[in-house]
Write a protein that holds these residues in place. Sequence first.
Motif, PDB file in Angstrom:
ATOM      1  N   THR A   1       0.823  -1.199  -0.151  1.00  0.00           N
ATOM      2  CA  THR A   1       0.093  -0.053   0.002  1.00  0.00           C
ATOM      3  C   THR A   1       0.765   1.392   0.012  1.00  0.00           C
ATOM      4  O   THR A   1       0.635   2.315  -0.641  1.00  0.00           O
ATOM      5  CB  THR A   1      -1.007   0.234   1.158  1.00  0.00           C
TER       6      THR A   1
ATOM      7  N   GLN B   1       2.519   1.517  -3.331  1.00  0.00           N
ATOM      8  CA  GLN B   1       1.504   2.062  -4.881  1.00  0.00           C
ATOM      9  C   GLN B   1       1.134   3.445  -4.489  1.00  0.00           C
ATOM     10  O   GLN B   1       0.955   4.272  -5.274  1.00  0.00           O
ATOM     11  CB  GLN B   1       0.234   1.057  -4.363  1.00  0.00           C
TER      12      GLN B   1
ATOM     13  N   GLN C   1      -4.277   4.479  -1.884  1.00  0.00           N
ATOM     14  CA  GLN C   1      -4.045   3.792  -0.625  1.00  0.00           C
ATOM     15  C   GLN C   1      -5.204   3.293  -0.064  1.00  0.00           C
ATOM     16  O   GLN C   1      -5.559   2.072   0.407  1.00  0.00           O
ATOM     17  CB  GLN C   1      -3.367   4.584   0.204  1.00  0.00           C
TER      18      GLN C   1
ATOM     19  N   ALA D   1      -6.287   0.394  -2.267  1.00  0.00           N
ATOM     20  CA  ALA D   1      -5.462  -0.796  -2.233  1.00  0.00           C
ATOM     21  C   ALA D   1      -5.808  -1.430  -0.828  1.00  0.00           C
ATOM     22  O   ALA D   1      -5.977  -2.551  -0.681  1.00  0.00           O
ATOM     23  CB  ALA D   1      -3.755  -0.263  -2.040  1.00  0.00           C
ATOM     24  N   LEU D   2      -6.048  -0.915   0.278  1.00  0.00           N
ATOM     25  CA  LEU D   2      -6.668  -1.438   1.438  1.00  0.00           C
ATOM     26  C   LEU D   2      -7.957  -1.928   1.069  1.00  0.00           C
ATOM     27  O   LEU D   2      -8.014  -2.976   1.751  1.00  0.00           O
ATOM     28  CB  LEU D   2      -6.692  -0.330   2.404  1.00  0.00           C
TER      29      LEU D   2
END
Length: 368
Positions: free
Chosen positions: A86, A89, A107, A110-111
């Motif tokens: 994360t 990215q 982020q 991504a999480l």
Amino acid sequence: MAKPAARLFRMRDVLAAVVLSVLGLLAVVRFTQGGLDFSALQRIRLPYILACFGLVLLDWLLEACRLMLLSHAIGQRLSAAGALRTVFQGAFFARITPFTSGGEPFQIYALNRGGVPLGHATAVIAMKSLLNGVARVCLAIAIPAWVLLTAHGWELGQITSTALTVGIAVYMVIFVMFVLVFVFRARARGWLASVARWPALTRLVSRDRLGSALNRLDEHYVAFLGALQHFGRERRGTVVLVGMLSFASWAAVMAVPVVLVRALGGASPVAEIAATAIIFYLAVNYAPTPGSSGASEVGFAALFARFVPLPLLGVLVLAWRLFTHYFGLLLGLAVTSATLARRGVQPEDPRREAPVETEAPQPSGYSP
């Protein structure tokens, strides 16, 4: 991953960031009326190089720790590998989007792809960003004030003073907006329902689909507010610890220019270099170019020109960008490409704990 995820960035975005960065460096070289002294770059001793790499890595590790602490605090099991992915990215998308604005939204994405509910993922990134901003503003006020009170013959200068004023003003505006959103959270549902009744919007989207989308948004918003309330009521110790890690992370970031100035023979006091660095970082993120490329090179040169001989200024800028920009850009590109290439792979199960119990109201449904 789904096919649209692969289109989240294009290589031309990366190329644009690199080209603008090179143009900014060329502008610095033209300003110094000379070429890049690559021999000086080669003379930077290995301990300085290792120190810079270590500081950059420390910043990333501290950010991963903050993500893990905040995620665990609301019952979401985020692995160390998932946190680092994360971070990388987010660092990549921050470097290819205007105003470095894409890092934190990605982020959150991504999480969520890693199994964290969207509302909780938003709360984690919002709290991390808030504490990060508070740490940056506190350092931006404390360090220059301390230097001005203790140093003799050192002044901020017009450019530095302007950068400090603009940076603090922007951060204060963002902080006030965040507070207003939280204070008026009870009215958010009514505002969304009003927007959903706009004729122009209902002509584009059917009422049923719009109502369903707003109900999902409401659920995420309730989870987001519940997580923030949980941080404030039950996890104050975690918030304090993450805040302390934010200060440590910024200390690592500020130390990179200090090390490079020393590596090139600069003899200015460490406190003055650090004060200039935090002022620079306070203002630079608001340049409208991808990853602030171009503006970062020129701004860094303008603020740090007094610390090294003019013929070495281009070398200082290049070395700083190699460590703090290109290193993260390439590593982030590799991690992001590898992640987006995992077609059809289901998001990993982060072994979530029981969801956080909050007193936030449940969504009541919309009827546009």
